[in-house]
Design a protein around this motif. Structure first.
Motif, PDB file in Angstrom:
ATOM      1  N   GLU A  19      38.858 -15.808  11.115  1.00 22.60           N
ATOM      2  CA  GLU A  19      38.534 -17.088  10.474  1.00 22.60           C
ATOM      3  C   GLU A  19      37.425 -16.927   9.441  1.00 22.60           C
ATOM      4  O   GLU A  19      37.489 -17.509   8.352  1.00 22.60           O
ATOM      5  CB  GLU A  19      38.142 -18.116  11.525  1.00 22.60           C
ATOM      6  CG  GLU A  19      39.301 -18.564  12.394  1.00 22.60           C
ATOM      7  CD  GLU A  19      38.873 -19.451  13.545  1.00 22.60           C
ATOM      8  OE1 GLU A  19      37.699 -19.883  13.580  1.00 22.60           O
ATOM      9  OE2 GLU A  19      39.719 -19.705  14.407  1.00 22.60           O
ATOM     10  N   LYS A  20      36.421 -16.126   9.753  1.00 20.91           N
ATOM     11  CA  LYS A  20      35.332 -15.886   8.800  1.00 20.91           C
ATOM     12  C   LYS A  20      35.838 -15.165   7.563  1.00 20.91           C
ATOM     13  O   LYS A  20      35.446 -15.493   6.439  1.00 20.91           O
ATOM     14  CB  LYS A  20      34.206 -15.088   9.461  1.00 20.91           C
ATOM     15  CG  LYS A  20      33.413 -15.889  10.452  1.00 20.91           C
ATOM     16  CD  LYS A  20      32.306 -15.066  11.076  1.00 20.91           C
ATOM     17  CE  LYS A  20      31.545 -15.871  12.114  1.00 20.91           C
ATOM     18  NZ  LYS A  20      30.472 -15.083  12.728  1.00 20.91           N
ATOM     19  N   GLN A  23      37.740 -17.561   5.317  1.00 20.13           N
ATOM     20  CA  GLN A  23      36.835 -18.419   4.552  1.00 20.13           C
ATOM     21  C   GLN A  23      36.252 -17.659   3.372  1.00 20.13           C
ATOM     22  O   GLN A  23      36.165 -18.187   2.260  1.00 20.13           O
ATOM     23  CB  GLN A  23      35.710 -18.941   5.441  1.00 20.13           C
ATOM     24  CG  GLN A  23      36.174 -19.958   6.454  1.00 20.13           C
ATOM     25  CD  GLN A  23      35.078 -20.347   7.425  1.00 20.13           C
ATOM     26  OE1 GLN A  23      33.982 -19.786   7.404  1.00 20.13           O
ATOM     27  NE2 GLN A  23      35.371 -21.301   8.299  1.00 20.13           N
ATOM     28  N   LYS A  24      35.863 -16.413   3.605  1.00 23.77           N
ATOM     29  CA  LYS A  24      35.327 -15.571   2.539  1.00 23.77           C
ATOM     30  C   LYS A  24      36.395 -15.319   1.480  1.00 23.77           C
ATOM     31  O   LYS A  24      36.119 -15.361   0.283  1.00 23.77           O
ATOM     32  CB  LYS A  24      34.838 -14.249   3.129  1.00 23.77           C
ATOM     33  CG  LYS A  24      34.172 -13.340   2.136  1.00 23.77           C
ATOM     34  CD  LYS A  24      33.644 -12.085   2.825  1.00 23.77           C
ATOM     35  CE  LYS A  24      32.989 -11.158   1.826  1.00 23.77           C
ATOM     36  NZ  LYS A  24      32.500  -9.936   2.483  1.00 23.77           N
ATOM     37  N   HIS A  26      38.890 -17.236   0.690  1.00 20.94           N
ATOM     38  CA  HIS A  26      39.109 -18.459  -0.077  1.00 20.94           C
ATOM     39  C   HIS A  26      38.032 -18.640  -1.146  1.00 20.94           C
ATOM     40  O   HIS A  26      38.328 -19.027  -2.277  1.00 20.94           O
ATOM     41  CB  HIS A  26      39.149 -19.668   0.856  1.00 20.94           C
ATOM     42  CG  HIS A  26      39.575 -20.916   0.170  1.00 20.94           C
ATOM     43  ND1 HIS A  26      38.685 -21.763  -0.436  1.00 20.94           N
ATOM     44  CD2 HIS A  26      40.808 -21.452  -0.033  1.00 20.94           C
ATOM     45  CE1 HIS A  26      39.340 -22.770  -0.977  1.00 20.94           C
ATOM     46  NE2 HIS A  26      40.628 -22.610  -0.747  1.00 20.94           N
ATOM     47  N   LYS A  27      36.788 -18.375  -0.805  1.00 20.49           N
ATOM     48  CA  LYS A  27      35.705 -18.490  -1.782  1.00 20.49           C
ATOM     49  C   LYS A  27      35.874 -17.474  -2.912  1.00 20.49           C
ATOM     50  O   LYS A  27      35.675 -17.797  -4.082  1.00 20.49           O
ATOM     51  CB  LYS A  27      34.347 -18.289  -1.114  1.00 20.49           C
ATOM     52  CG  LYS A  27      33.901 -19.446  -0.275  1.00 20.49           C
ATOM     53  CD  LYS A  27      32.536 -19.177   0.308  1.00 20.49           C
ATOM     54  CE  LYS A  27      32.091 -20.318   1.193  1.00 20.49           C
ATOM     55  NZ  LYS A  27      30.763 -20.070   1.778  1.00 20.49           N
TER      56      LYS A  27
END
Length: 56
Positions: A19-20, A23-24, A26-27
């Motif tokens: 999940e982390k 998120q990274k 996506h950024k």
């Protein structure tokens, strides 16, 4: 309360890491495409490991 001292299983630890990384990814997808591809590949490798652990 009872889950306070319960340790996480290997699958749970990998899911948090996945999940982390997503998120990274996506950024980074809007700023650095090549780096985001590397992060995505790492996340996919973790997802494959999660699936193999679940199938055991």
């Amino acid at each position: 309360m009872f889950g306070l001292f319960k340790s996480k299983s290997e699958v749970e630890k990998l899911q948090v890491k996945y999940e982390k990384l997503m998120q990274k990814w996506h950024k980074l997808s809007t700023t650095n495409r090549s780096k985001s591809d590397e992060v995505y590949a790492e996340a996919e490798a973790i997802m494959n490991k999660i699936e193999s652990l679940k199938n055991e």
